[in-house]
Design a protein around this motif. Structure first.
Motif, short mmCIF file in Angstrom:
data_model
loop_
_atom_site.label_atom_id
_atom_site.label_comp_id
_atom_site.label_asym_id
_atom_site.label_seq_id
_atom_site.Cartn_x
_atom_site.Cartn_y
_atom_site.Cartn_z
N SER A 172 40.63 39.17 26.29
CA SER A 172 41.21 39.76 27.44
C SER A 172 40.38 39.54 28.74
O SER A 172 39.21 39.70 28.80
CB SER A 172 41.68 41.20 27.22
N ILE A 173 40.91 39.03 29.69
CA ILE A 173 40.42 38.83 30.96
C ILE A 173 40.57 39.62 32.04
O ILE A 173 40.33 39.42 33.27
CB ILE A 173 40.30 37.16 31.50
N VAL A 174 41.17 40.74 31.80
CA VAL A 174 41.80 41.40 32.48
C VAL A 174 40.70 42.32 33.47
O VAL A 174 40.39 42.21 34.52
CB VAL A 174 42.94 42.46 32.08
N LEU A 175 39.70 42.94 32.58
CA LEU A 175 38.65 43.86 33.33
C LEU A 175 37.70 42.97 34.22
O LEU A 175 37.45 43.39 35.13
CB LEU A 175 37.88 44.63 32.06
N PRO A 176 37.16 41.80 33.59
CA PRO A 176 36.41 40.96 34.40
C PRO A 176 36.87 40.47 35.48
O PRO A 176 36.42 40.45 36.61
CB PRO A 176 36.00 39.76 33.40
N ALA A 177 38.50 40.23 35.40
CA ALA A 177 38.95 39.66 36.83
C ALA A 177 39.05 40.87 37.83
O ALA A 177 38.88 40.41 38.91
CB ALA A 177 40.21 39.34 36.61
N LEU A 178 39.44 41.97 37.25
CA LEU A 178 39.51 43.21 38.20
C LEU A 178 38.09 43.43 38.67
O LEU A 178 38.01 43.75 40.10
CB LEU A 178 39.83 44.29 37.54
N SER A 179 37.13 43.42 38.00
CA SER A 179 35.69 43.82 38.26
C SER A 179 35.09 42.70 39.53
O SER A 179 34.54 43.18 40.50
CB SER A 179 34.72 44.04 37.49
N SER A 180 35.32 41.49 39.34
CA SER A 180 34.97 40.34 40.09
C SER A 180 35.73 40.55 41.37
O SER A 180 35.25 40.42 42.38
CB SER A 180 35.12 38.88 39.49
N THR A 181 37.10 40.76 41.50
CA THR A 181 37.63 41.22 42.45
C THR A 181 37.36 42.23 43.50
O THR A 181 37.14 42.39 44.68
CB THR A 181 39.34 41.33 42.14
N PHE A 182 37.12 43.31 42.55
CA PHE A 182 36.43 44.52 43.36
C PHE A 182 35.17 44.09 44.00
O PHE A 182 35.12 44.48 45.38
CB PHE A 182 36.13 45.84 42.44
N PHE A 183 34.30 43.53 43.59
CA PHE A 183 32.95 43.18 44.15
C PHE A 183 33.08 42.19 45.33
O PHE A 183 32.39 42.03 45.89
CB PHE A 183 31.81 42.88 42.80
N PHE A 184 34.10 41.39 45.14
CA PHE A 184 34.51 40.34 45.94
C PHE A 184 34.86 41.03 47.26
O PHE A 184 34.40 40.53 48.40
CB PHE A 184 35.44 39.03 45.67
#
Length: 120
Positions: free
Chosen positions: A53-65
Motif C-alpha cells: 500500500s502506498i497510502v501512508l507514504p503518500a500522505l506523509s510525503s504530502t504532509f511534509f511537502f
C-alpha cells in the motif's frame, strides 16, 4: 552583490511581519521538513516496488511537502488568497494523481473489467 543580499534579507524578515508569522519558524519548518519528505518519498517508492500500500507514504510525503504552508495558514493573519489556492491545488492534484494510479493499477490487475465501468 551585497545590496542584493541586503534586499533579500529585508524582504524575508518583512514577510513574517506581513503575514503575522515568524519567518525563522517558517524557514525552519520548510528546511527541516526536507529530510522527512525525502524519507517519505523513499518509503513510497519502496512500497510501490514491493507492491504494498502506498497510502501512508503518500500522505506523509504530502504532509511534509505542505507543512510550512500549513503553519502559514494556521498561524498567519493576513495570508493572501493565492496561498490557500496553491495548497488546495497541491492537495487536489495529489488526490487526482493517486486516483489515476489506482485506476491504472486496477486495469493492469484485472484487464477483463472495462475501464468505462470504473467511476471517473
Amino acid at each position: 552583490m551585497a545590496e542584493f543580499f541586503e534586499i533579500t534579507k529585508e524582504w524575508f524578515f518583512t514577510l513574517g511581519e506581513d503575514y503575522g508569522v515568524n519567518p525563522i519558524i517558517f524557514g525552519s519548518i520548510y528546511v527541516g521538513a526536507i529530510p522527512f519528505f525525502t524519507l517519505s518519498i523513499g518509503w513510497l517508492v519502496k512500497n510501490y516496488r514491493q507492491q504494498k500500500s502506498i497510502v501512508l507514504p503518500a500522505l506523509s510525503s504530502t504532509f511534509f511537502f505542505i507543512s510550512a504552508y500549513l503553519y502559514l495558514i494556521i498561524a498567519g493573519e493576513n495570508v493572501p488568497w493565492w496561498v490557500y489556492g496553491v495548497v488546495v491545488m497541491m492537495i487536489g492534484y495529489g488526490a487526482w494523481s493517486t486516483y489515476q494510479k489506482v485506476k491504472n493499477k486496477i486495469e493492469d490487475v484485472a484487464p477483463e473489467i472495462d475501464s468505462n465501468e470504473l467511476p471517473g
